[in-house]
Design an enzyme around this catalytic site. Structure first.
Site, PDB file in Angstrom:
ATOM      1  N   LYS A  47       0.836  -1.190   0.000  1.00  0.00           N
ATOM      2  CA  LYS A  47       0.000   0.000   0.000  1.00  0.00           C
ATOM      3  C   LYS A  47       0.880   1.253   0.000  1.00  0.00           C
ATOM      4  O   LYS A  47       1.958   1.265   0.605  1.00  0.00           O
ATOM      5  CB  LYS A  47      -0.903  -0.048   1.241  1.00  0.00           C
ATOM      6  CG  LYS A  47      -2.006   0.988   1.312  1.00  0.00           C
ATOM      7  CD  LYS A  47      -2.860   0.716   2.546  1.00  0.00           C
ATOM      8  CE  LYS A  47      -3.978   1.728   2.743  1.00  0.00           C
ATOM      9  NZ  LYS A  47      -4.806   1.404   3.928  1.00  0.00           N
ATOM     10  N   SER A  89      -9.648   1.188   3.304  1.00  0.00           N
ATOM     11  CA  SER A  89      -8.887   2.074   2.444  1.00  0.00           C
ATOM     12  C   SER A  89      -7.835   1.350   1.592  1.00  0.00           C
ATOM     13  O   SER A  89      -7.229   1.945   0.707  1.00  0.00           O
ATOM     14  CB  SER A  89      -8.177   3.129   3.313  1.00  0.00           C
ATOM     15  OG  SER A  89      -7.252   2.510   4.224  1.00  0.00           O
ATOM     16  N   SER A 138      -9.750  -1.725   7.292  1.00  0.00           N
ATOM     17  CA  SER A 138      -9.274  -1.371   5.954  1.00  0.00           C
ATOM     18  C   SER A 138      -8.553  -2.477   5.199  1.00  0.00           C
ATOM     19  O   SER A 138      -8.209  -2.294   4.030  1.00  0.00           O
ATOM     20  CB  SER A 138      -8.360  -0.146   6.030  1.00  0.00           C
ATOM     21  OG  SER A 138      -9.099   1.004   6.353  1.00  0.00           O
TER      22      SER A 138
END
Length: 522
Positions: free
Chosen positions: A72, A157, A181
């Site tokens: 990420k 996210s 997330s």
């Protein structure tokens, strides 16, 4: 082996192929690069790696040698941008790797790219990135063939991390989980998503959202893959004093697992209105499967579940205000081109560099942190946090020093695990999600990011408040009102440092469901 077969394999399967020289690391790299080009419309990367680690061609035998992965875009990567999907950090290149990245490189992994995400990890859909929204691989090609520009959201996210694994561009990915997330995108994209015990993985080099809730997490295509990567990443880090100091034992997953003798708790507060009938049916089916396999299934209560979202929002927004204060455009962040005075320049730069959600959370956090509000909000949220953790301690029959010594930690029968849905809905279309999440700019709407979205985050956020591990496992498909099949995820929860139990039960769910990760229109 044909490339269209190779990218569908799991990490464990390709390791076996590498071990027996049936494929080479270069084959894996080529297949994933080809897959990245084929699925580039899904927008799961903010940056792709062009030059790969020389270890891929070395003769050293390493556990991850040549296996493609991604991280990420809020994990520091040396000599490569770490943007948090924000204009504020669009040119930010760290001088060191995050600990988890360093470990994966040291074990021979080959990083393919940085995963797209909601800006500064604030979002539930993967839709609030300065690079554009992440698109869920499921039914994407079919929608395009139908002439429909809409798409299913990947979840947030860490949406890019989930979509990259689901699309076959990487064999595993690393995301971050502050309030669900990792597990929400895993459920939406039909992959396995692990949130470990707080402190099991180092947060060094992870751009913080909420320091006491953030944990790195793992996306894989199988439970065994998740356990394998867990064993690599776990452990103490001198750069992160919040990591668990004692040695964490390795977790192992058998080819077939049984759950005989385990106690599975079903929290009654997780039967909520709005849960899709197919998800409820999948939950009921799993309960019966555990019961038929010799597990004891009991109802338990988490009485403070209704306070999870208020507690989370206060603690998270307060940390956001503190953590993002450093982006003053003098030491960190992008500077506005106009502004005569320091305060004006700072205001204009932050207004330009942050999206609306980030600015709302900063404002809310500063409000909670006012001296006159400390007792009303911060202290009450901390008290609620202890009560919420205490509920889980009672369900698991655990003695917990952070809970009041006067609180009872003995339930009717100590549970090994809890079982709930991961989300109450399957992945919605982007057009529907923007309305659900208040992203369409409609006047007069409540700001959902400040009150939560129960359809998406009700089942997962309390786990971060309690600091305990959980995993989302895909168990089936639901046909929605558009005639499209979308994945269903179920959520297993364990007490802290009980990941081995978690993997054992997750593997059981996986083998019972026989979920197929791939559909023809990927």
């Amino acid at each position: 082996m044909a490339s269209n077969e190779l990218f569908r394999k799991t990490l464990i399967q390709v390791r076996e192929l590498l071990k027996h020289n049936k494929i080479s690391p270069e084959d894996l790299l080529t297949v994933c690069q080809h897959r990245m080009r084929e699925t580039s419309a899904l927008n799961y990367f903010t940056n792709a790696v062009e030059k790969h680690d020389p270890l891929i061609n070395s003769k050293i035998d390493l556990p991850l040698k040549g296996i493609p992965f991604s991280v990420k875009d809020n994990f520091y990567t040396e000599d490569m941008p770490t943007t948090c999907a924000s204009l504020m950090l669009e040119n930010h290149i760290p001088e060191f790797n995050a600990t988890v990245v360093e470990k994966l490189h040291a074990y021979g992994g080959s990083m393919m790219g940085k995963d797209n995400m909601d800006e500064f990890a604030m979002g539930s859909g993967g839709c609030e990135s300065q690079f554009g929204p992440v698109r869920n691989p499921w039914n994407h090609a079919q929608l395009q063939e139908e002439g429909n520009d809409d798409f299913y959201v990947a979840g947030g996210s860490s949406g890019g991390s989930a979509a990259a694994v689901a699309a076959g561009a990487t064999f595993f990915s690393i995301g971050s989980d502050t309030g669900g997330s990792v597990r929400v995108p895993a459920a939406f994209c039909g992959v396995v998503g692990l949130k470990p015990t707080y402190g099991a993985f180092s947060r060094h080099g992870l751009v913080p959202l909420c320091n006491s809730l953030d944990v790195p997490g793992i996306f894989t295509r199988s439970v065994a893959d998740s356990a394998f990567v867990f064993n690599i990443l776990k452990g103490r880090d001198i750069n992160d004093p919040t990591t668990i100091q004692q040695k964490i034992p390795n977790s192992r997953v058998k080819p077939e697992e049984d759950v005989k003798g385990m106690v599975i708790g079903i929290p009654k507060e997780h039967y909520i209105d709005g849960t899709h009938p197919d998800i409820r049916a999948a939950w009921d089916k799993a309960i019966k499967q555990f019961d038929d396999a010799g597990a004891t299934v009991i109802e338990v209560s988490l009485p403070n579940q209704e306070y999870v979202q208020p507690c989370y929002r206060i603690l998270c927004c307060s940390d956001v205000a503190i953590n993002l204060a450093k982006f003053d455009e003098f030491e960190y962040g992008r500077r506005a081109r106009h502004g005569e005075f320091k305060e004006e320049l700072k205001y204009l730069s932050r207004d330009y560099g942050f999206n609306e959600k980030v600015k709302r959370r900063i404002a809310a956090g500063n409000f909670f942190l006012l001296e006159e509000n400390k007792e009303k909000f911060i202290n009450k949220a901390l008290s609620l946090r202890r009560m919420i953790r205490g509920d889980y301690a009672k369900a698991f029959g655990a003695k917990d020093s952070s809970v009041s010594p006067f609180a009872s930690t003995s339930g009717p029968l100590p549970c090994d695990l809890l079982l709930t849905p991961t989300t109450s809905v399957t992945s919605p279309l982007h057009s529907s999600f923007t309305a659900m999440a208040d992203l369409d700019g409609t006047e007069g709407q409540d700001h959902k990011d400040l009150v939560g979205m129960p359809e998406v985050d009700y089942h997962v956020t309390g786990i971060n408040i309690a600091g305990i591990p959980a995993i989302s496992v895909p168990v089936g498909l639901s046909t929605n009102q558009h005639g499209h099949e979308m994945p269903i995820g179920l959520h297993l929860v364990a007490w802290e440092q009980q990941e081995n139990k978690l993997f054992r039960a997750a593997k059981f769910l996986e083998q019972e469901s026989n979920f197929h990760h791939w559909v023809e229109n990927h």
